[in-house]
Write a protein that holds these residues in place. Structure first.
Motif, mmCIF file in Angstrom:
data_model
loop_
_atom_site.group_PDB
_atom_site.id
_atom_site.type_symbol
_atom_site.label_atom_id
_atom_site.label_comp_id
_atom_site.label_asym_id
_atom_site.label_seq_id
_atom_site.Cartn_x
_atom_site.Cartn_y
_atom_site.Cartn_z
ATOM 1 N N GLY A 54 -9.266 -41.255 55.184
ATOM 2 C CA GLY A 54 -8.908 -39.670 55.007
ATOM 3 C C GLY A 54 -9.325 -39.082 56.642
ATOM 4 O O GLY A 54 -8.529 -38.373 56.951
ATOM 5 N N ALA A 55 -10.307 -39.507 57.074
ATOM 6 C CA ALA A 55 -10.502 -39.312 58.534
ATOM 7 C C ALA A 55 -9.287 -39.536 59.637
ATOM 8 O O ALA A 55 -9.122 -38.821 60.185
ATOM 9 C CB ALA A 55 -11.803 -39.889 59.039
ATOM 10 N N LEU A 56 -8.943 -40.840 59.280
ATOM 11 C CA LEU A 56 -7.686 -41.120 60.126
ATOM 12 C C LEU A 56 -6.631 -40.334 59.934
ATOM 13 O O LEU A 56 -5.725 -40.019 60.849
ATOM 14 C CB LEU A 56 -7.411 -42.668 59.899
ATOM 15 C CG LEU A 56 -6.463 -43.388 60.840
ATOM 16 C CD1 LEU A 56 -6.644 -43.266 62.304
ATOM 17 C CD2 LEU A 56 -6.279 -44.812 60.569
ATOM 18 N N ALA A 57 -6.213 -39.887 58.720
ATOM 19 C CA ALA A 57 -5.237 -39.230 58.366
ATOM 20 C C ALA A 57 -5.053 -37.973 58.730
ATOM 21 O O ALA A 57 -4.121 -37.238 59.304
ATOM 22 C CB ALA A 57 -5.087 -39.027 56.690
ATOM 23 N N VAL A 60 3.971 -47.559 53.054
ATOM 24 C CA VAL A 60 3.763 -48.774 53.957
ATOM 25 C C VAL A 60 2.529 -49.478 52.741
ATOM 26 O O VAL A 60 2.817 -50.783 52.584
ATOM 27 C CB VAL A 60 2.620 -48.296 54.896
ATOM 28 C CG1 VAL A 60 2.000 -49.594 55.488
ATOM 29 C CG2 VAL A 60 3.822 -47.717 56.028
ATOM 30 N N ALA A 61 1.903 -48.917 52.144
ATOM 31 C CA ALA A 61 1.023 -49.554 51.105
ATOM 32 C C ALA A 61 1.792 -50.158 50.081
ATOM 33 O O ALA A 61 1.626 -51.377 49.428
ATOM 34 C CB ALA A 61 0.442 -48.374 50.170
ATOM 35 N N ALA A 62 2.868 -49.929 49.574
ATOM 36 C CA ALA A 62 3.897 -50.341 48.599
ATOM 37 C C ALA A 62 4.225 -51.591 49.324
ATOM 38 O O ALA A 62 4.535 -52.695 48.621
ATOM 39 C CB ALA A 62 5.119 -49.353 48.276
ATOM 40 N N LEU A 63 5.062 -51.786 50.646
ATOM 41 C CA LEU A 63 5.532 -52.713 51.147
ATOM 42 C C LEU A 63 4.260 -53.908 51.478
ATOM 43 O O LEU A 63 4.675 -55.157 51.100
ATOM 44 C CB LEU A 63 5.907 -52.547 52.661
ATOM 45 C CG LEU A 63 7.154 -51.632 52.602
ATOM 46 C CD1 LEU A 63 7.517 -51.113 54.102
ATOM 47 C CD2 LEU A 63 8.505 -52.236 52.025
ATOM 48 N N GLY A 66 1.993 -47.203 63.146
ATOM 49 C CA GLY A 66 0.946 -47.653 63.008
ATOM 50 C C GLY A 66 -0.356 -47.003 62.514
ATOM 51 O O GLY A 66 -1.149 -47.780 61.501
ATOM 52 N N LEU A 67 -0.454 -45.735 62.848
ATOM 53 C CA LEU A 67 -1.544 -45.009 62.093
ATOM 54 C C LEU A 67 -1.330 -44.629 60.533
ATOM 55 O O LEU A 67 -2.236 -44.804 59.835
ATOM 56 C CB LEU A 67 -1.698 -43.673 62.864
ATOM 57 C CG LEU A 67 -1.876 -43.473 64.319
ATOM 58 C CD1 LEU A 67 -1.788 -42.124 64.638
ATOM 59 C CD2 LEU A 67 -3.348 -43.892 64.338
ATOM 60 N N GLY A 68 0.100 -44.568 60.266
ATOM 61 C CA GLY A 68 0.374 -44.646 58.775
ATOM 62 C C GLY A 68 -0.200 -45.805 57.967
ATOM 63 O O GLY A 68 -0.571 -45.952 57.021
ATOM 64 N N ALA A 69 0.093 -47.092 58.804
ATOM 65 C CA ALA A 69 -0.230 -48.248 58.180
ATOM 66 C C ALA A 69 -1.511 -48.469 58.006
ATOM 67 O O ALA A 69 -2.177 -49.010 57.006
ATOM 68 C CB ALA A 69 0.331 -49.599 59.033
ATOM 69 N N ALA A 70 -2.384 -47.956 58.859
ATOM 70 C CA ALA A 70 -3.923 -47.970 58.744
ATOM 71 C C ALA A 70 -4.512 -47.057 57.796
ATOM 72 O O ALA A 70 -5.319 -47.524 57.064
ATOM 73 C CB ALA A 70 -4.520 -47.416 60.041
#
Length: 305
Positions: A41-44, A63-66, A223-227
């Motif tokens: 959440g902090a990264l989001a 990204v989570a699904a992939l 990249g941020l979305g993947a994290a």
């Protein structure tokens, strides 16, 4: 209403894990998931200016699904219509929980949004429970989250649409708990989670494209979305799915009240946000309720016949 055992992946869990270690194992998984969600959440927060709230949710789910599909490689054959109905319902609850909550957070303070959202799992803990003591723990946790969120301060002046969204997100959270447990019972490993995440991603993708557009394709954003996806979706959802196979849904639901407490503590330790005595009392109430629920589960003994 379904019994607590019916909400868990294995209704014989109470007889298979009789020792303290067996009961505390899934508790540790839930706590690890809570911590992971807070870091995600902090990264989001840093990603929202790039894509908006809906864009963040879309990136998380896609990204989570992939990741889960590649790692789990779930089998598409050999499942009944009831299996597919369960996993689709799980995906809808997962996507709705995330999407609606961010709409609430955009309209009312985050602490209050979390407070109202937690009412869903707390209600489930009371409904699913077959022991009177769990009503006490749920009530204690409820008092804590209200104090922590400051729900007693000018509630009437809040955006009622935001409040309604937060309550709806809480209902989706309760549905997530139920269908996560049922999915864990019907699908091996994390196959059901991967399929449900794909359902949630497909449902959210049109909304994300319509609001964020080509900003979703920026390499840094991806990249941020993947994290965020790994920390806020892949890791915690997997840990929760595993935990729900051995932990009653009522206990799990009460433990979810730790979410606002962990967020407040992280703000104090990492961001130097001072806590008032009222907030400290709220954290104590929430942690006390969660510990009480855990001790109730650990103290249960199987009936031998």
């Amino acid at each position: 209403m379904p019994e607590a055992a019916a909400l868990v992946g294995n209704d014989g869990a109470g007889t298979e894990h009789t020792g303290r270690r067996g009961a505390l194992g899934p508790v540790g998984l839930v706590l690890a998931g809570c911590v992971s969600v807070q870091f995600g959440g902090a990264l989001a927060v840093s990603l929202m200016p790039r894509t908006g709230a809906v864009g963040v949710v879309t990136l998380r789910l896609v990204v989570a699904a992939l990741v889960l599909i590649v790692v789990c490689r779930p089998k598409l054959r050999g499942h009944s219509r009831a299996d597919w109905g369960t996993v689709v319902a799980f995906g809808v609850a997962m996507g709705g929980m995330n999407m609606i909550f961010y709409q609430a957070a955009a309209r009312i303070p985050l602490g209050l949004a979390v407070t109202f959202e937690v009412l869903g799992p707390l209600a489930l803990s009371v409904i699913a429970s077959r022991r009177l003591i769990n009503f006490l723990w749920a009530g204690l946790a409820l008092c804590g989250v209200f104090l922590l969120g400051g729900a007693g301060e000018s509630v009437g002046g809040l955006d009622m649409v935001g409040v309604a969204c937060a309550l709806a997100a809480g209902g989706m959270w309760a549905a997530y708990i139920i269908f996560s447990a049922r999915t864990g019972r019907r699908f091996p490993q994390a196959d059901g989670l991967a399929l449900a995440m794909a359902v949630a991603a497909v449902l959210s993708l049109p909304l994300g494209i319509s609001t964020a557009g080509t900003r979703l394709l920026d390499p840094v954003t991806i990249g941020l979305g993947a994290a965020v996806a790994v920390l806020s979706s892949v890791l915690p959802y997997t840990l929760e799915l595993i935990a729900l196979r051995r932990l009653p849904a009522s206990t799990f639901a009460v433990m979810m009240s730790l979410e606002p407490a962990i967020a407040a503590l992280a703000g104090f330790l990492v961001l130097s946000q001072a806590l008032t005595w009222l907030q400290a009392l709220a954290i104590a109430l929430v942690i006390g309720a969660s510990m009480g629920a855990v001790r109730t589960q650990v103290g249960r003994r199987p009936k031998r016949g």
